[in-house]
Scaffold this motif. Structure first.
Motif, PDB file in Angstrom:
ATOM      1  N   ILE B  85      51.819   7.800   4.336  1.00  0.00           N
ATOM      2  CA  ILE B  85      53.009   8.488   4.841  1.00  0.00           C
ATOM      3  C   ILE B  85      54.220   7.629   4.480  1.00  0.00           C
ATOM      4  N   SER B  86      55.231   8.245   3.898  1.00  0.00           N
ATOM      5  CA  SER B  86      56.410   7.464   3.535  1.00  0.00           C
ATOM      6  C   SER B  86      57.129   7.015   4.811  1.00  0.00           C
ATOM      7  N   GLU B  87      57.933   5.986   4.669  1.00  0.00           N
ATOM      8  CA  GLU B  87      58.564   5.404   5.850  1.00  0.00           C
ATOM      9  C   GLU B  87      59.474   6.397   6.584  1.00  0.00           C
ATOM     10  N   ASP B  88      60.123   7.266   5.802  1.00  0.00           N
ATOM     11  CA  ASP B  88      60.994   8.248   6.458  1.00  0.00           C
ATOM     12  C   ASP B  88      60.194   9.405   7.060  1.00  0.00           C
ATOM     13  N   GLY B  89      58.890   9.371   6.874  1.00  0.00           N
ATOM     14  CA  GLY B  89      58.037  10.391   7.476  1.00  0.00           C
ATOM     15  C   GLY B  89      58.118  11.727   6.767  1.00  0.00           C
ATOM     16  N   LEU B  90      58.694  11.759   5.571  1.00  0.00           N
ATOM     17  CA  LEU B  90      58.903  13.049   4.910  1.00  0.00           C
ATOM     18  C   LEU B  90      57.922  13.317   3.767  1.00  0.00           C
ATOM     19  N   THR B  91      57.192  12.278   3.336  1.00  0.00           N
ATOM     20  CA  THR B  91      56.256  12.487   2.234  1.00  0.00           C
ATOM     21  C   THR B  91      54.849  12.051   2.638  1.00  0.00           C
ATOM     22  N   TYR B  92      53.903  12.956   2.487  1.00  0.00           N
ATOM     23  CA  TYR B  92      52.491  12.654   2.774  1.00  0.00           C
ATOM     24  C   TYR B  92      51.727  12.760   1.463  1.00  0.00           C
ATOM     25  N   ASP B 169      57.574  15.244  11.043  1.00  0.00           N
ATOM     26  CA  ASP B 169      56.830  15.978  12.052  1.00  0.00           C
ATOM     27  C   ASP B 169      55.523  15.263  12.348  1.00  0.00           C
ATOM     28  N   ALA B 170      55.480  14.700  13.549  1.00  0.00           N
ATOM     29  CA  ALA B 170      54.313  13.894  13.922  1.00  0.00           C
ATOM     30  C   ALA B 170      53.044  14.726  14.046  1.00  0.00           C
ATOM     31  N   THR B 171      53.162  16.031  14.094  1.00  0.00           N
ATOM     32  CA  THR B 171      51.949  16.847  14.233  1.00  0.00           C
ATOM     33  C   THR B 171      51.347  17.211  12.873  1.00  0.00           C
ATOM     34  N   PHE B 172      51.971  16.759  11.789  1.00  0.00           N
ATOM     35  CA  PHE B 172      51.561  17.242  10.474  1.00  0.00           C
ATOM     36  C   PHE B 172      50.077  17.005  10.163  1.00  0.00           C
ATOM     37  N   LEU B 173      49.549  15.845  10.570  1.00  0.00           N
ATOM     38  CA  LEU B 173      48.131  15.585  10.269  1.00  0.00           C
ATOM     39  C   LEU B 173      47.219  16.519  11.053  1.00  0.00           C
ATOM     40  N   HIS B 174      47.659  16.880  12.268  1.00  0.00           N
ATOM     41  CA  HIS B 174      46.887  17.878  13.021  1.00  0.00           C
ATOM     42  C   HIS B 174      46.922  19.227  12.307  1.00  0.00           C
ATOM     43  N   ASP B 463      64.836  21.352  23.583  1.00  0.00           N
ATOM     44  CA  ASP B 463      64.482  21.596  22.183  1.00  0.00           C
ATOM     45  C   ASP B 463      64.883  20.393  21.326  1.00  0.00           C
ATOM     46  N   LYS B 464      66.047  19.822  21.653  1.00  0.00           N
ATOM     47  CA  LYS B 464      66.535  18.667  20.895  1.00  0.00           C
ATOM     48  C   LYS B 464      65.603  17.469  21.132  1.00  0.00           C
ATOM     49  N   LEU B 465      65.249  17.259  22.387  1.00  0.00           N
ATOM     50  CA  LEU B 465      64.325  16.163  22.718  1.00  0.00           C
ATOM     51  C   LEU B 465      62.989  16.337  22.001  1.00  0.00           C
ATOM     52  N   ALA B 466      62.513  17.593  21.940  1.00  0.00           N
ATOM     53  CA  ALA B 466      61.228  17.864  21.297  1.00  0.00           C
ATOM     54  C   ALA B 466      61.301  17.517  19.813  1.00  0.00           C
ATOM     55  N   ALA B 467      62.419  17.900  19.183  1.00  0.00           N
ATOM     56  CA  ALA B 467      62.577  17.594  17.766  1.00  0.00           C
ATOM     57  C   ALA B 467      62.601  16.085  17.554  1.00  0.00           C
ATOM     58  N   SER B 471      59.843  13.689  15.479  1.00  0.00           N
ATOM     59  CA  SER B 471      60.249  12.957  14.281  1.00  0.00           C
ATOM     60  C   SER B 471      59.703  11.525  14.290  1.00  0.00           C
ATOM     61  N   ILE B 472      59.042  11.141  15.376  1.00  0.00           N
ATOM     62  CA  ILE B 472      58.445   9.795  15.443  1.00  0.00           C
ATOM     63  C   ILE B 472      57.060   9.843  14.809  1.00  0.00           C
ATOM     64  N   VAL B 473      56.984   9.519  13.522  1.00  0.00           N
ATOM     65  CA  VAL B 473      55.698   9.620  12.839  1.00  0.00           C
ATOM     66  C   VAL B 473      54.997   8.268  12.711  1.00  0.00           C
ATOM     67  N   ASP B 474      55.695   7.201  13.033  1.00  0.00           N
ATOM     68  CA  ASP B 474      55.111   5.871  12.902  1.00  0.00           C
ATOM     69  C   ASP B 474      53.957   5.717  13.905  1.00  0.00           C
ATOM     70  N   PRO B 475      52.753   5.467  13.384  1.00  0.00           N
ATOM     71  CA  PRO B 475      51.594   5.371  14.276  1.00  0.00           C
ATOM     72  C   PRO B 475      51.752   4.273  15.333  1.00  0.00           C
ATOM     73  N   ASN B 476      52.590   3.289  15.068  1.00  0.00           N
ATOM     74  CA  ASN B 476      52.772   2.232  16.063  1.00  0.00           C
ATOM     75  C   ASN B 476      53.638   2.678  17.230  1.00  0.00           C
ATOM     76  N   LYS B 477      54.254   3.842  17.067  1.00  0.00           N
ATOM     77  CA  LYS B 477      55.153   4.301  18.127  1.00  0.00           C
ATOM     78  C   LYS B 477      54.597   5.533  18.849  1.00  0.00           C
ATOM     79  N   VAL B 478      53.288   5.664  18.792  1.00  0.00           N
ATOM     80  CA  VAL B 478      52.656   6.819  19.440  1.00  0.00           C
ATOM     81  C   VAL B 478      53.041   6.907  20.915  1.00  0.00           C
TER      82      VAL B 478
END
Lengths: 306, 538
Positions: B85-92, B169-174, B463-467, B471-478
């Motif tokens: 996963i790229s650092e910006d969370g935009l490329t898998y 999107d942190a749910t992308f792997l799901h 909705d803003k909070l959910a977005a 956007s927190i895709v870093d596995p260390n910040k689960v």
């Protein structure tokens, strides 16, 4: 005769057209949107609209109905919304099971109903007559679901004589056919009784008796063939009653016929299947009546088809 | 660009609480398992199938890039051997497992993944899963039919697939583990046309060998399956058209291994009282919540005091008794087994006197009349009656509208139902992530005509909070992400558009000869059975 058949066929076609129209109207005004069922809960409004367009469900009612008829004439019942299978294929795959059950059920109804009706007629006004007619009243009004489960529990689960639902062997058909047979036999026994009572009063029976014929010869040789006529007509009507009964019985016994298909489709608002099964059932009823009408003059030459 | 490389171990970290260890004893190979269902299987096309009955069958016939540890909600790589996963969370970037074959013998390549994802998004497919892929770049154009393919999916070489997202999107792997993302071979789809759902070809542990409409489906072991030693069964047969009561009778006679529709409510107490039968029943949590929605756009439910009063008026323990203890009382939207569940939250206490006072504060000291919509199959009308009595106690006269499922869903979507008991239609998560309980049923996107947010509750701030959380895709910040989700649901409870009532438990009956860990029979993502990992003991 030929003109009569042609006229009846045209009438039948008109009846089917009427049935298709009424069913289509009912499904159209139903406050349930099939597109939502297809689109699922994660669909966006745009997805829902796109599916609605693809299925032609955004068209006005008459256009939808016209398209349906146009396809129907070409033998196309459409595709199931949810199973995505040709409705014709679904019905064809299940029709043999329903027809088999139809024949077996009517055989059971006759086997149970006719002897009871004859016995009641011969004992008119006596205890046995009253008892039998009360029984027929009970069987006609008994809920199919309860009778089906009761038979299943006693004969399949407790006694283990028959399989617990399913399809494939002779043993599988016995319980569903007997369930429908018990419930339908009441009609036959009542009609047989009243017809027999009328015939037994007729002059030719008195003549036969006066000539010294034996009781059994009079009943079986003279009374029965004349009394059976209304039963033939009843069988035609019975196909309609049967169609309404199979939905429950097929579901309880896991019988893979069109009644079960209809029940599943109704729960999921799968309109093409509901339409298809309704039309095929209506066809069965119309044909059943037609055949009964055509057979009657063959049995009783006094009846003429006009 | 610095990349975050995720190995399997890291994926595990990122994933969710495991339920139970799988496989306590050595599994045996061979045999045929018999499963029954009332309804026909609708389809086995992974782009179309979206009911809990075909969901796990599709999982056994197909695979996706991602998967779950059997019996758990823990993500693991599936057809992907590894991913970055790229650092910006935009490329898998997914690397495919080499040598995986479809049931037709052809080797799986990256183009198949690109084709499969495009197929689901394409409007002509009419996939109910289309909406899950909204985060992929170019989705809007492809979904609207303006572009033939999504620009965000590509295959630079035969073993590599790259996804570009328009938002992190942190749910992308799901999403990549969802059935809708499962990989299909183009040639088989094109050959079968609209009948692909009846003639499925995948890479899964089982292949479909017989489908007799209205009677049975037979799945046989895929001897070339890419996970060696799996599956254990030689085959499993799904018999359809069997009423749950009849299926239970057959199970008691040993003719059926798993009655797929579960134990009928009317028979539940009888079964559980008989030790011999109760021993064959496996109980597990599900990602499910049953709730009452209150339409916040209509008086009197536009007043938060009224909605809170309803929350306090409902005796949840008694409702759980109504369904013979097949659930646990709920105090928040998320079920307890869902990550992000707030453990120390007590919810609204059952207190009808306080509820009455709240109603009076809102100006309804004499109560009011309303309607409670409910699906017409048992036990839902009985539950609605219990709710009706509780509401009556605080002066609310709720008339019960008991309708067919489709009609209740229609009324909910149209916003014409003041209150709905969600039973029979309630939310079971598509994937084990807290985000899945928000968007369509509590977020603004679902609060539209025809949407599943039946409360029509729309809080732009949430909705803003959910977005932000997603956007927190870093596995260390689960943990940080889950804390945000917990905060969102606590705010939802403050606004109280729902009265959460219970979380249903799953009860699966299995025959004595069936082996494998209990968790496989209440698998949270493969309901009711994980066909790939169960086995026959004898």
């Amino acid at each position: 005769m030929a003109a009569y058949i042609v006229r009846r066929l045209i009438q039948s076609a008109l009846i089917l057209l009427g049935v298709s129209f009424i069913t289509f109207v009912l499904l159209y005004v139903l406050p349930a949107d099939p597109v939502r069922q297809i689109a699922g809960r994660s669909a966006t409004a745009a997805t829902v609209e796109s599916i609605r367009q693809q299925l032609g469900l955004d068209q006005p009612f008459l256009v939808q109905y016209g398209n349906y008829l146009l396809n129907l004439i070409q033998g196309d019942f459409g595709r199931s919304y949810l199973q995505k299978t040709e409705v014709a294929q679904l019905i064809v795959s299940r029709l043999p099971a329903t027809l088999l059950l139809l024949v077996a059920a009517i055989a059971c109804e006759l086997l149970i109903g006719l002897p009871l009706g004859i016995v009641a007629a011969l004992n008119r006004g006596k205890m046995i007559d009253n008892g039998l007619m009360l029984t027929s009243f009970l069987t006609v009004s008994a809920p199919q679901f309860v009778v089906a489960l009761l038979l299943l529990f006693v004969f399949a689960v407790k006694l283990g004589w028959f399989p617990i639902g399913g399809y494939g062997t002779f043993a599988h058909i016995v319980l569903p056919a007997v369930t429908l047979g018990i419930l339908g036999s009441g009609w036959y026994s009542r009609i047989m009784r009243s017809s027999m009572v009328d015939v037994l009063r007729a002059d030719f029976i008195r003549t036969a008796r006066a000539k010294g014929l034996g009781r059994s010869k009079v009943i079986l040789g003279h009374a029965l063939p004349n009394a059976i006529l209304p039963i033939i007509a009843m069988i035609g009507i019975d196909i309609g009653l049967f169609m309404s009964g199979i939905v429950v019985v097929e579901s309880v016994f896991g019988w893979p016929g069109i009644g079960q298909l209809a029940w599943q489709a109704i729960q999921r608002v799968d309109i093409p299947i509901i339409m298809g099964v309704t039309l095929v059932s209506a066809c069965g009823i119309v044909l059943g009546n037609l055949i009964a009408d055509l057979i009657s003059p063959l049995i009783d030459p006094r009846i003429k088809l006009r | 660009m610095k990349k975050l490389i995720l190995s399997t171990a890291l994926a595990t970290l990122m994933a969710l609480p495991a339920l139970a260890p799988v496989q306590a004893q050595e599994p045996k190979h061979g045999g045929n398992m018999v499963v029954t269902y009332k309804d026909d299987v609708a389809t086995l096309d992974p782009a179309i199938g979206y009911d809990w009955q075909n969901w796990s069958m599709i999982k056994s016939v197909f695979d996706g890039l991602m998967d779950y540890e059997p019996g758990t909600t823990k993500l693991r790589p599936g057809l992907a051997e590894s991913y970055e996963i790229s650092e910006d969370g935009l490329t898998y970037t997914f690397k495919l497992r080499p040598g995986v074959k479809f049931h037709n013998g052809r080797e799986l390549v990256a183009d198949d993944v690109v084709y499969s994802i495009n197929r689901v998004i394409k409007p002509a497919t009419q996939s109910p899963g289309q909406g899950f892929f909204g985060m992929i770049e170019g989705f809007d154009d492809a979904a609207a039919g303006k572009a033939d393919t999504v620009s965000g999916v590509s295959s630079p070489d035969k073993n590599t697939v790259v996804f570009k997202l328009s938002r992190p999107d942190a749910t992308f792997l799901h999403i990549m583990a969802l059935n809708f993302s499962f990989i299909v071979p183009k040639e088989a789809v094109e050959e079968a046309g609209a009948d692909f759902g009846k003639k499925p070809v995948g890479t899964g542990a089982f292949k479909l060998t017989e489908w007799t409409l209205g009677q049975r489906l037979v799945f046989e072991k895929n001897a070339d399956y890419w996970i060696s030693g799996v599956p254990y069964l030689d085959s499993f047969t799904v018999e359809v058209g069997q009423e749950p009561v009849v299926a239970l009778l057959r199970a008691q006679k040993g003719e059926v291994d798993v009655p797929g529709d579960g134990i009928p409510p009317a028979k539940f107490v009888e079964v559980m009282k008989d030790k011999a039968q109760a021993d064959l029943v496996v109980e597990g949590g599900q990602l499910h919540t049953g709730y009452i929605t209150m339409n916040v756009t209509q008086a009197p439910f536009d007043k938060v005091e009224v909605r809170r009063a309803v929350n306090m008026a409902i005796n949840k323990d008694r409702i759980v008794q109504v369904i013979n203890g097949r659930a646990v009382p709920a105090n928040q939207p998320l079920p307890p087994s869902m990550p992000g569940y707030t453990k120390d939250y007590e919810g609204y206490k059952f207190d009808q006197a306080a509820a009455k006072k709240l109603l009076a504060d809102a100006g309804y000291e004499n109560g009011f009349d309303t309607e409670l919509f409910v699906m017409n199959t048992d036990p839902n009308p009985r539950i609605a009656q219990a709710i009706q009595q509780d509401l009556k106690a605080i002066g609310i006269n709720a008339q019960i509208k008991s309708l067919a499922q489709a009609n209740v869903i229609e009324a909910g979507g149209a916003g014409t139902a003041p209150m709905i008991w969600s039973g029979g239609m309630a939310w079971i998560a598509d994937f084990p992530d807290p985000a899945n309980f928000y968007g369509p049923i509590l977020g603004c996107s679902g609060a539209v005509e025809g949407g599943w947010n039946w409360s029509k509750y729309c809080n732009a701030e949430l909705d803003k909070l959910a977005a932000e959380a997603d956007s927190i895709v870093d596995p260390n910040k689960v943990d940080e992400r889950l804390a945000k989700w917990s905060e969102i649901y606590m705010k939802v409870m403050e606004d109280a558009p729902w009265a959460p009532v219970f979380n249903e438990q799953r009860f699966t009956m299995k025959s004595a000869r069936m082996g494998g860990d209990d968790a496989l029979y209440v698998d949270p993502v493969s309901i009711p059975v994980n066909y790939d990992y169960v086995y026959i003991k004898e």
